[in-house]
Design an enzyme around this catalytic site. Sequence first.
Site, PDB file in Angstrom:
ATOM      1  N   THR A   2     -31.272 -12.662  10.473  1.00 55.47           N
ATOM      2  CA  THR A   2     -30.362 -13.247  11.046  1.00 55.47           C
ATOM      3  C   THR A   2     -29.356 -11.426  11.522  1.00 55.47           C
ATOM      4  OG1 THR A   2     -29.872 -14.899   9.315  1.00 55.47           O
ATOM      5  CG2 THR A   2     -29.908 -16.361  11.372  1.00 55.47           C
ATOM      6  N   ASP A  19     -16.683  -9.814   0.396  1.00 51.22           N
ATOM      7  CA  ASP A  19     -18.189  -9.502  -0.159  1.00 51.22           C
ATOM      8  C   ASP A  19     -18.518  -7.573   0.232  1.00 51.22           C
ATOM      9  OD1 ASP A  19     -18.159  -9.216   3.010  1.00 51.22           O
ATOM     10  OD2 ASP A  19     -20.631 -10.387   2.504  1.00 51.22           O
ATOM     11  N   ASP A  34     -20.350  -6.022   1.997  1.00 48.18           N
ATOM     12  CA  ASP A  34     -20.300  -4.828   2.593  1.00 48.18           C
ATOM     13  C   ASP A  34     -18.642  -5.667   3.524  1.00 48.18           C
ATOM     14  OD1 ASP A  34     -21.521  -7.111   3.766  1.00 48.18           O
ATOM     15  OD2 ASP A  34     -22.029  -6.658   5.557  1.00 48.18           O
ATOM     16  N   SER A  86     -25.745  -7.203   2.629  1.00 45.53           N
ATOM     17  CA  SER A  86     -24.078  -8.183   2.638  1.00 45.53           C
ATOM     18  C   SER A  86     -24.234  -8.844   1.054  1.00 45.53           C
ATOM     19  CB  SER A  86     -24.672  -9.362   4.238  1.00 45.53           C
ATOM     20  OG  SER A  86     -23.228  -9.872   3.346  1.00 45.53           O
ATOM     21  N   HIS A  87     -24.070  -9.761   1.022  1.00 47.18           N
ATOM     22  CA  HIS A  87     -23.389 -10.616  -0.083  1.00 47.18           C
ATOM     23  C   HIS A  87     -24.753 -10.789  -1.215  1.00 47.18           C
ATOM     24  CE1 HIS A  87     -25.318 -13.447   2.376  1.00 47.18           C
ATOM     25  NE2 HIS A  87     -25.322 -14.112   1.845  1.00 47.18           N
ATOM     26  N   LYS A  96     -17.880  -9.912  12.057  1.00 46.56           N
ATOM     27  CA  LYS A  96     -16.765 -11.231  10.902  1.00 46.56           C
ATOM     28  C   LYS A  96     -16.029  -9.872  10.495  1.00 46.56           C
ATOM     29  CE  LYS A  96     -20.478 -12.583   8.159  1.00 46.56           C
ATOM     30  NZ  LYS A  96     -21.673 -12.974   8.661  1.00 46.56           N
ATOM     31  N   ASP A 130     -17.554  -7.844   5.248  1.00 48.62           N
ATOM     32  CA  ASP A 130     -17.309  -8.985   6.695  1.00 48.62           C
ATOM     33  C   ASP A 130     -16.866 -10.007   5.677  1.00 48.62           C
ATOM     34  OD1 ASP A 130     -19.768  -9.963   5.382  1.00 48.62           O
ATOM     35  OD2 ASP A 130     -20.873  -8.995   7.567  1.00 48.62           O
ATOM     36  N   ARG A 131     -17.095 -10.968   4.729  1.00 43.85           N
ATOM     37  CA  ARG A 131     -17.013 -12.297   4.318  1.00 43.85           C
ATOM     38  C   ARG A 131     -15.708 -12.106   4.118  1.00 43.85           C
ATOM     39  NH1 ARG A 131     -21.939 -15.369   2.546  1.00 43.85           N
ATOM     40  NH2 ARG A 131     -22.910 -15.010   4.332  1.00 43.85           N
TER      41      ARG A 131
HETATM   42  C1  G1P Z   1     -25.801 -17.166   6.339  1.00 46.97           C
HETATM   43  C2  G1P Z   1     -24.873 -17.072   6.655  1.00 46.97           C
HETATM   44  C3  G1P Z   1     -24.104 -17.726   8.261  1.00 46.97           C
HETATM   45  C4  G1P Z   1     -24.375 -16.150   8.338  1.00 46.97           C
HETATM   46  C5  G1P Z   1     -25.148 -15.386   7.865  1.00 46.97           C
HETATM   47  C6  G1P Z   1     -24.985 -13.449   7.459  1.00 46.97           C
HETATM   48  O1  G1P Z   1     -27.322 -17.145   6.972  1.00 46.97           O
HETATM   49  O2  G1P Z   1     -25.290 -18.714   6.727  1.00 46.97           O
HETATM   50  O3  G1P Z   1     -23.056 -18.361   8.264  1.00 46.97           O
HETATM   51  O4  G1P Z   1     -24.071 -15.171   9.614  1.00 46.97           O
HETATM   52  O5  G1P Z   1     -25.508 -15.942   6.363  1.00 46.97           O
HETATM   53  O6  G1P Z   1     -24.065 -13.338   6.989  1.00 46.97           O
HETATM   54  P1  G1P Z   1     -28.261 -17.970   6.633  1.00 46.97           P
HETATM   55  O7  G1P Z   1     -28.263 -17.234   5.520  1.00 46.97           O
HETATM   56  O8  G1P Z   1     -27.589 -19.446   6.590  1.00 46.97           O
HETATM   57  O9  G1P Z   1     -29.423 -17.862   7.805  1.00 46.97           O
HETATM   58 ZN    ZN Z   2     -21.412 -10.182   5.020  1.00 47.86          ZN
END
Ligand code: G1P
Ligand code: ZN
Length: 542
Positions: free
Chosen positions: A18, A276, A278, A112-113, A375, A280-281
């Site tokens: 994703t 987070d 990067d 990301s996180h 985001k 965006d959260r």
């Molecule tokens: C997770 C979050 C989703 C977000 C993505 C990227 O993805 O649930 O909403 O867009 O991180 O930050 P998931 O691990 O659920 O596929």
């Molecule tokens: Zn992020």
Amino acid sequence: MTIHTVATAPIAGQKPGTSGLRKKTSVFMERHYLENFVQSIFDVVGVEGKTFVLGGDGRYFNDRAAQVILRMAAANGAARVIVGQGAILSTPAASHLIRLNKTDGGIVMSASHNPGGPNEDFGVKFNMPNGGPAPESVTKIIFERTKAIKEYRIMDAQDIDLGRVGRASLGGMIVDVIDPVADYVTLMESLFDFGAIRAMFASGFRMRMDSMCAVTGPYAVEILERRLGAAAGTVVNGTPLPDFGGVHPDPNPTWAKELMDEMFGSDAPDFGAASDGDGDRNMVVGAGVYVSPSDSLALLAANAHLAPGYAKGLAGVARSMPTSTAVDRVAKVLGIGSYETPTGWKFFGNLLDVGRVTLCGEESFGTGSDHVREKDGLWAVLLWLNILAVKKMSVAAILAEHWARFGRNYYSRHDFEAVASDKADRMMVALRESLAGLKRQVVEGMTVSGADDFVYIDPVDGSVSTKQGVRVMFSDGSRFIVRLSGTGTEGATLRLYLERYEAGPLGLDRDPQEALAPVIRAAHAITRITEFTGREMPDVVT
Ligand code: G1P
Ligand code: ZN
């Protein structure tokens, strides 16, 4: 300078999820691994004569990877790369720079996180010329390319000095090292009433911003402390570290515990926020009150017009399917469209591009608007500050007012992490097979009113995304959703999303877990999580 064409071979599993390709850092550092993926991106998007943005969240290997990507961009004939000083760019800032400079896209280095460090995670993501993450149609071709790649191109050159702002060159390619913060700050000043927020801080308003040793530190210090006059020390954990200080840079009550403790303590500031890896959260907290991301989205939608950038009102709103329907209720009252998309920010891109929605968000601590195509954590924090400055009410009072007007959607997400993939897959198969027979069944006292596997047809380009999460609806408007994470790097992460609606100003202090108890019981009975995975309790509850 010599350009090398290096013979290579496909490496299994370079499948972007994703949010790009995420793997253990050690995997990214294996021979040809980073290079193969970057060349696959370049082969698909085309590089000759083009301009790209490059930056990352500062995690371990960020600086080394940036040098490799620059040398590869030069070898592939790029005209120019705009790179953040120190190879740093928050994801929303990168999105903005791609748009501002009308570039051909950008590469963001981040997981990301997810934690960073030699034994943790790294990631690479391509963003399109609109500033948003590459859609599935593009990541699919990139993945196919990783399975066929035979060579990559790289220039033999010294490192570029990324520590200094200014122009350099690499072969025929221009490298513009820029201040990662400046353009982003200008954008925020164009959207929010900095004067009003400054006045609020000047009158004694106190805030705590936890940047979690990740990328927003420099942005938050500049904006909150320097431009808005928040007290020095408002921003904590403000220096980006390669391992994020050894913590999960994930702004939720579990990982941002220090902030939660302070916000629920006796000397709590008026407002707290965290972001987070990067940037965006975001998570927002008031003194003694936690704001769930779904409520935050609904509340921002209801009050966005109080900020100058949104004074004309919103074109529409969008939320990911598992996000609570609270924002839909706001849209209904405002008389604007609301859209339900699959999980992942990229699904908002088309709706934002054609102007159907202005605000969008996900339950996973993501909120944003059409100002960029990602985001944006600090944006959400600033919109909250703008609203607080205008309404002159506490976070708790604003939330209570919102629930009294729109009703309350109790909401929670339960994550079961590092589940064996085969077990999780078997559970999902069984669940999908059971859907047809679920309707009208009474489970734990709750009547199932419908069940399906979410399919999204993009209203703009007609593309179809199937199997986006199993959802089970109940006759009282409650629902639960189950899906497997697309961003985890270890086994499978099972996400269970739970929601229950209550109208009117009732139960404001009620604990969501308690309010959701019947939905939780029904979800476990229907999904048979424990039977399939051996897990009884979730690892993370948000
Ligand atoms: C997770 C979050 C989703 C977000 C993505 C990227 O993805 O649930 O909403 O867009 O991180 O930050 P998931 O691990 O659920 O596929
Ligand atoms: Zn992020």
